[in-house]
Write a protein that holds these residues in place. Structure first.
Motif, PDB file in Angstrom:
ATOM      1  N   MET A 109      41.508  47.785  35.951  1.00 34.15           N
ATOM      2  CA  MET A 109      42.244  46.124  36.289  1.00 34.15           C
ATOM      3  C   MET A 109      41.920  46.659  38.549  1.00 34.15           C
ATOM      4  SD  MET A 109      42.893  43.695  34.655  1.00 34.15           S
ATOM      5  CE  MET A 109      43.455  42.460  34.820  1.00 34.15           C
TER       6      MET A 109
ATOM      7  N   LYS B 256      37.713  46.043  38.542  1.00 33.74           N
ATOM      8  CA  LYS B 256      37.177  45.121  37.473  1.00 33.74           C
ATOM      9  C   LYS B 256      35.869  43.571  37.458  1.00 33.74           C
ATOM     10  CE  LYS B 256      38.879  40.965  34.630  1.00 33.74           C
ATOM     11  NZ  LYS B 256      39.801  39.806  34.622  1.00 33.74           N
TER      12      LYS B 256
ATOM     13  N   GLN C 245      34.202  43.610  31.306  1.00 32.06           N
ATOM     14  CA  GLN C 245      35.415  43.007  31.724  1.00 32.06           C
ATOM     15  C   GLN C 245      36.135  42.379  30.645  1.00 32.06           C
ATOM     16  OE1 GLN C 245      35.035  40.209  34.767  1.00 32.06           O
ATOM     17  NE2 GLN C 245      33.092  41.651  35.769  1.00 32.06           N
TER      18      GLN C 245
ATOM     19  N   LEU D 199      38.071  43.976  28.810  1.00 32.15           N
ATOM     20  CA  LEU D 199      39.270  44.843  28.835  1.00 32.15           C
ATOM     21  C   LEU D 199      40.440  44.221  28.628  1.00 32.15           C
ATOM     22  CD1 LEU D 199      41.035  46.642  31.348  1.00 32.15           C
ATOM     23  CD2 LEU D 199      40.085  45.293  33.071  1.00 32.15           C
ATOM     24  N   GLU D 200      39.912  42.972  28.269  1.00 31.17           N
ATOM     25  CA  GLU D 200      41.241  41.658  28.046  1.00 31.17           C
ATOM     26  C   GLU D 200      41.763  42.230  26.691  1.00 31.17           C
ATOM     27  OE1 GLU D 200      42.669  39.113  29.364  1.00 31.17           O
ATOM     28  OE2 GLU D 200      41.178  39.873  30.357  1.00 31.17           O
TER      29      GLU D 200
ATOM     30  N   LYS E  28      44.727  49.607  34.103  1.00 29.09           N
ATOM     31  CA  LYS E  28      45.700  49.927  35.448  1.00 29.09           C
ATOM     32  C   LYS E  28      44.058  50.085  36.477  1.00 29.09           C
ATOM     33  CE  LYS E  28      49.304  51.423  38.266  1.00 29.09           C
ATOM     34  NZ  LYS E  28      49.394  52.357  38.941  1.00 29.09           N
TER      35      LYS E  28
END
Ligand code: HAM
Length: 441
Positions: free
Chosen positions: A186, A189, A197, A200-201, A183
């Motif tokens: 994001m 980001k 980045q 993060l996925e 959270k």
């Protein structure tokens, strides 16, 4: 036409000389200390079915998604050269039904393979010493492993290295923390590096490992695991840290230490050289010497029942890079045996084998003329040369040359090994006295 010599595979090393001695010293020290802590020796296959690693380590980790040497064997099965020991050891525990022996304290070492970008301290074939305790849920197991790691590093006389410790909590705490991190990241980001980045996925916890300056500013503000720890997880961490305190092992808290493999729960740790120190400069950018933690969910991911476990591994090459040459075993040479005639070879072989059976280390100086042979004896650091000539042999004698003071005298073959043992002992006493060592110790 002369044939072209094939090059070594990129990222592999031919280890020789002082580097090989340092490597051996690490393995010997590990083997001695794991016996003190009563860890049993384990020998593992270098290949496993690919799913052993993908299921245990996690599909999204760098190791599984980018670094494994996987291929189809001739039977059409996907196999992988082990990138680490832990998953294979957990598989072996289940395959062999070792539950009956739990808790098992295991130690192994050997080569591993990761397709990484090679640089100083980072290779595609590297070696680890590895220890695991399987079937122990108690924090004592974590403490024992950490105290052993600390003792190994101390006995290798590696200085300027600190234990960085974190807790990732139990599955519940870790998931809540992960959710909060996703959270938070994001929300920022656009300011993260491209690598982060992408993480993060795939694997958001790994953002905490980023070396990028801008990422680090954002990481400093990110939610911390401590706010998400269940009471049980906090208590577990307190028990580990108080055990370390009682054992005299120093540590620093590192709240962003998450490790690169997905299987860790509760304790996670790394031994890392202190910034700006000698060890850090010798290791270059490859900073972690030893890493590990608790992996209570791993055995379940391989189809077993939930069996708690904890362990660590250290790179042998990285440890070896930090050992000063003065700490290495001095492979002393007691005696060089030198043939000084055409018909003495048989007698020389007999003398060599008699002396070696008496634990006297011997170099057989057999190449070149007498001058070259004596030079070889001196280069080997021999205390004495045993010169075997035809005329002396006929009288049942050989010639002894003291390589330090140059004195030369005949000696009867019958008393050779006793006389040499006595002379070596005297020499060592003199040497120890010169170095200030009490000969009675
Ligand atoms: P790891 O952090 O991936 O953990 O590796 C442990 C150590 O192996 C590193 O700290 C480093 O010293 C060495 N190492 C890793 N990759 C390389 C490389 N490419 N070249 C040279 N050295 C390397 C594990 O492997 C876990 N299995 C540790 C563990 C055991 N956790 C629980 N039990």
């Amino acid at each position: 036409m002369k044939k072209k010599t094939p090059a070594a595979v990129r990222g592999t090393q031919d280890i020789y000389g002082i580097d090989a001695e340092a490597f051996a010293f690490v393995v010997e020290t590990f083997d001695r200390i794991r016996r003190l802590y009563r860890f049993g020796r384990l020998e593992m296959p270098a290949i496993e079915k690919t799913e052993v690693f993908s299921r245990a380590i996690g599909e999204t980790t760098d190791v599984v998604s980018k670094e494994m040497y996987s291929f189809e064997d001739r039977g059409g099965h996907s196999v992988t050269l082990r990138p680490e020991f832990t998953a294979g050891i957990a598989r072996a525990f289940l395959t062999n039904g070792w539950q009956q022996h739990a808790p098992m304290k295991l130690a192994t070492h050997g080569p591993l393979f990761r397709y990484e970008r090679p640089q100083k301290g980072r290779y595609r074939q590297f070696h680890q010493i590895d220890t695991e305790i399987i079937g122990a849920a108690e924090p004592h197991a974590d403490v024992e492993l950490l105290v052993m790691a600390d003792q190994i590093i101390r006995e290798l006389q590696i200085e300027g290295v600190s234990l960085h410790l974190n807790t990732l909590g139990d599955a519940e705490s870790r998931n809540a923390w992960r959710g909060a991190l996703v959270k938070y990241f994001m929300g920022v980001k656009g300011d993260l590096s491209l690598d982060s980045q992408a993480r993060l996925e795939r694997n958001p916890l790994r953002i905490l490992d980023s070396k990028d300056r801008q990422d680090q500013i954002l990481i400093a503000e990110a939610p911390k695991i401590d706010s998400f720890l269940s009471d049980e997880a906090s208590r577990f961490f307190e028990d580990v840290t108080s055990g370390l305190k009682a054992s005299g092992v120093k540590w620093v808290r590192s709240q962003s230490l998450v490790r690169g493999l997905d299987y860790y729960r509760h304790t996670a740790f790394e031994f890392i050289p202190d910034k700006g120190g000698e060890a850090a400069s010798r290791l270059g950018s490859q900073s972690t010497l030893l890493g590990g933690g608790r992996y209570d969910g791993l055995i379940e991911s391989l189809g077993g029942s939930p069996i708690p476990a904890v362990g660590w591994a250290a790179g042998i090459e990285r440890l070896a890079l930090l050992i000063g040459s003065s700490n290495l075993h001095n492979h002393h040479c007691d005696v060089a045996v030198i043939p000084a005639g055409p018909n003495v070879e048989g007698e020389v072989q007999r003398i060599l084998s008699t002396l070696r059976k008496q634990n006297i280390s011997c170099e057989f100086a057999f190449t070149g003329n007498m001058k070259k042979r004596l030079q070889k004896a001196s280069a080997a650091g021999a205390a004495f040369a045993v010169i075997v000539g035809d005329a002396e042999l006929a009288k049942g004698e050989i010639t002894i040359k003291d390589m330090v003071n140059g004195e030369q005298f005949p000696l009867s073959l019958d008393v050779l090994s006793q006389a040499i043992s006595k002379m070596l002992l005297e020499k060592r006493i003199v040497q120890d006295r010169n170095e200030g060592v009490d000969p009675n110790l």
